[in-house]
Design a protein around this motif. Sequence first.
Motif, PDB file in Angstrom:
ATOM      1  N   ALA A   1      -0.155  34.986 -13.514  1.00  0.00           N
ATOM      2  CA  ALA A   1       0.254  34.771 -14.907  1.00  0.00           C
ATOM      3  C   ALA A   1       1.414  33.803 -15.041  1.00  0.00           C
ATOM      4  O   ALA A   1       1.997  33.671 -16.114  1.00  0.00           O
ATOM      5  CB  ALA A   1       0.574  36.098 -15.612  1.00  0.00           C
ATOM      6  N   ILE A   2       1.748  33.085 -13.969  1.00  0.00           N
ATOM      7  CA  ILE A   2       2.810  32.081 -14.026  1.00  0.00           C
ATOM      8  C   ILE A   2       2.224  30.731 -14.434  1.00  0.00           C
ATOM      9  O   ILE A   2       1.214  30.290 -13.881  1.00  0.00           O
ATOM     10  CB  ILE A   2       3.534  31.965 -12.675  1.00  0.00           C
ATOM     11  CG1 ILE A   2       4.395  33.205 -12.432  1.00  0.00           C
ATOM     12  CG2 ILE A   2       4.395  30.718 -12.608  1.00  0.00           C
ATOM     13  CD1 ILE A   2       5.138  33.194 -11.113  1.00  0.00           C
ATOM     14  N   VAL A   3       2.869  30.088 -15.393  1.00  0.00           N
ATOM     15  CA  VAL A   3       2.562  28.703 -15.717  1.00  0.00           C
ATOM     16  C   VAL A   3       3.332  27.854 -14.705  1.00  0.00           C
ATOM     17  O   VAL A   3       4.562  27.783 -14.751  1.00  0.00           O
ATOM     18  CB  VAL A   3       2.969  28.353 -17.156  1.00  0.00           C
ATOM     19  CG1 VAL A   3       2.622  26.901 -17.464  1.00  0.00           C
ATOM     20  CG2 VAL A   3       2.286  29.290 -18.148  1.00  0.00           C
ATOM     21  N   ASN A   4       2.616  27.234 -13.796  1.00  0.00           N
ATOM     22  CA  ASN A   4       3.220  26.610 -12.619  1.00  0.00           C
ATOM     23  C   ASN A   4       3.311  25.098 -12.815  1.00  0.00           C
ATOM     24  O   ASN A   4       2.366  24.355 -12.517  1.00  0.00           O
ATOM     25  CB  ASN A   4       2.395  26.957 -11.381  1.00  0.00           C
ATOM     26  CG  ASN A   4       3.060  26.509 -10.099  1.00  0.00           C
ATOM     27  OD1 ASN A   4       4.027  25.751 -10.104  1.00  0.00           O
ATOM     28  ND2 ASN A   4       2.532  26.971  -8.983  1.00  0.00           N
ATOM     29  N   LEU A   5       4.465  24.627 -13.306  1.00  0.00           N
ATOM     30  CA  LEU A   5       4.632  23.197 -13.507  1.00  0.00           C
ATOM     31  C   LEU A   5       4.875  22.464 -12.193  1.00  0.00           C
ATOM     32  O   LEU A   5       4.710  21.247 -12.128  1.00  0.00           O
ATOM     33  CB  LEU A   5       5.777  22.926 -14.486  1.00  0.00           C
ATOM     34  CG  LEU A   5       5.575  23.438 -15.911  1.00  0.00           C
ATOM     35  CD1 LEU A   5       6.639  22.874 -16.844  1.00  0.00           C
ATOM     36  CD2 LEU A   5       4.186  23.106 -16.441  1.00  0.00           C
ATOM     37  N   SER A   6       5.263  23.182 -11.141  1.00  0.00           N
ATOM     38  CA  SER A   6       5.373  22.546  -9.824  1.00  0.00           C
ATOM     39  C   SER A   6       4.019  22.005  -9.384  1.00  0.00           C
ATOM     40  O   SER A   6       3.932  20.918  -8.812  1.00  0.00           O
ATOM     41  CB  SER A   6       5.885  23.547  -8.783  1.00  0.00           C
ATOM     42  OG  SER A   6       7.175  23.983  -9.091  1.00  0.00           O
ATOM     43  N   ARG A   7       2.966  22.765  -9.625  1.00  0.00           N
ATOM     44  CA  ARG A   7       1.621  22.301  -9.266  1.00  0.00           C
ATOM     45  C   ARG A   7       1.201  21.144 -10.175  1.00  0.00           C
ATOM     46  O   ARG A   7       0.535  20.206  -9.738  1.00  0.00           O
ATOM     47  CB  ARG A   7       0.612  23.443  -9.375  1.00  0.00           C
ATOM     48  CG  ARG A   7      -0.746  23.097  -8.753  1.00  0.00           C
ATOM     49  CD  ARG A   7      -1.775  24.201  -8.979  1.00  0.00           C
ATOM     50  NE  ARG A   7      -1.387  25.476  -8.419  1.00  0.00           N
ATOM     51  CZ  ARG A   7      -1.570  25.841  -7.148  1.00  0.00           C
ATOM     52  NH1 ARG A   7      -2.100  24.982  -6.288  1.00  0.00           N
ATOM     53  NH2 ARG A   7      -1.215  27.035  -6.737  1.00  0.00           N
ATOM     54  N   GLU A   8       1.590  21.216 -11.425  1.00  0.00           N
ATOM     55  CA  GLU A   8       1.155  20.214 -12.390  1.00  0.00           C
ATOM     56  C   GLU A   8       1.882  18.885 -12.207  1.00  0.00           C
ATOM     57  O   GLU A   8       1.271  17.814 -12.282  1.00  0.00           O
ATOM     58  CB  GLU A   8       1.394  20.737 -13.812  1.00  0.00           C
ATOM     59  CG  GLU A   8       0.827  19.871 -14.909  1.00  0.00           C
ATOM     60  CD  GLU A   8      -0.687  19.928 -14.995  1.00  0.00           C
ATOM     61  OE1 GLU A   8      -1.256  19.033 -15.630  1.00  0.00           O
ATOM     62  OE2 GLU A   8      -1.298  20.861 -14.446  1.00  0.00           O
ATOM     63  N   TYR A   9       3.197  18.957 -11.933  1.00  0.00           N
ATOM     64  CA  TYR A   9       4.004  17.737 -11.952  1.00  0.00           C
ATOM     65  C   TYR A   9       4.727  17.433 -10.644  1.00  0.00           C
ATOM     66  O   TYR A   9       5.408  16.411 -10.539  1.00  0.00           O
ATOM     67  CB  TYR A   9       5.021  17.798 -13.091  1.00  0.00           C
ATOM     68  CG  TYR A   9       4.381  17.803 -14.453  1.00  0.00           C
ATOM     69  CD1 TYR A   9       3.432  16.841 -14.791  1.00  0.00           C
ATOM     70  CD2 TYR A   9       4.697  18.763 -15.405  1.00  0.00           C
ATOM     71  CE1 TYR A   9       2.830  16.839 -16.034  1.00  0.00           C
ATOM     72  CE2 TYR A   9       4.108  18.770 -16.656  1.00  0.00           C
ATOM     73  CZ  TYR A   9       3.175  17.790 -16.968  1.00  0.00           C
ATOM     74  OH  TYR A   9       2.574  17.785 -18.194  1.00  0.00           O
TER      75      TYR A   9
END
Length: 382
Positions: free
Chosen positions: A263-271
Amino acid sequence: MRIFIVLICFSQLSFSQKIPMDATHWEHDSTTVEFVMHRGVLAAKNKPNKYYQIFLKDHIFTNGTIEFDVELIGQGFPGINFRMSEDRKNGDNFYIRSFGETTPYIRTTLQYAAIMDGMSIWDLSDEYQAGATIYKEGWNHIKLIVNGKQMKAYVNDMEKPALIVPELEGWQNSGGISLSGNVIYANLELKPNITENLSPEAGYISAHNDTRYLRNWEVTEPINFPFGKDIEFPLPSMYGKINSSNLPDSTTIWKPIKAESRAIVNLSREYGLYTEQDGRRLAWLRTSITSTSDQERTLNLGFSDEVWVFINGAILLVDKNYFGTPSQKEPKGRCTIINTSIKLPLKEGENEIMIGLANYFYGWGLIARLDKMDGITFKNEK
């Protein structure tokens, strides 16, 4: 006379591979590590006060068992990377925190975290920590069983796993292996495809069944946001309103992003990694909550590292979660659902939640959950 024909599928055979600890088999920096005899076996040992990383040559690991011994002779984070990408910026990492006395009850002794764009997301991976019995002198035996999405890690006790990871989060299905730390390693053994009946399918994660998590968001592209810069937003004042604002507006471009399994929105993966040393970046997230009536709900929020939370265009919360400072949230600066909670004043109908999320230190992400769902629906939820 009967002739029996036995067909052997070589792709399914498994061979144990004992990897010598010597310069022939490992890419290394000779200024930081040496290969020596230690306790009667070949070993990799750090040079005085040096941290090292060695990379196994000509080997791709996919699934199977990895076993090795490690002796802790210095403080740090000794561990193994596996399924590493060719550029060595992505993979899966298992390590020990070696900072003195430990007991099986100290859950931060062991950690699993994915490596994304050269950065560990350990502070987004609080669930993947555990305690273990660690010997201060002599060998500690490590055994990792990896199959598909799952991993079991055994430390000294080979009967009971110390750490279970139901869903590995690295990008790679296969890749290289490295060892690192200011420690001594020996007796590395690889057993391809020996997985002891561990399922390759992702295992159970408790967040999966919980409908209260906000999982469907939109996100902006990140911008550089150096320290000393702040977000401007409208505020009431004695003389009317302070109207200066650099909030997203009608020209802002948004794209959908979903929370991951935990349930984590993972901006590390995105950006990926921040673009400069100690660089601070900011992205905006938004979603909507529809309520059947005017009501107040509690929003539990985890974040790394700073948030500006707005509801229907009005500021609701400004907060920081800086690891290693008095402002860090429990548990010790990690992004978890217990970081903070706020009262959410919902009006009847649709309510926009917009969050500025800034990051400079390791993992970049957010997790959000309501206290209950009475009269509530979320964006894109059916």
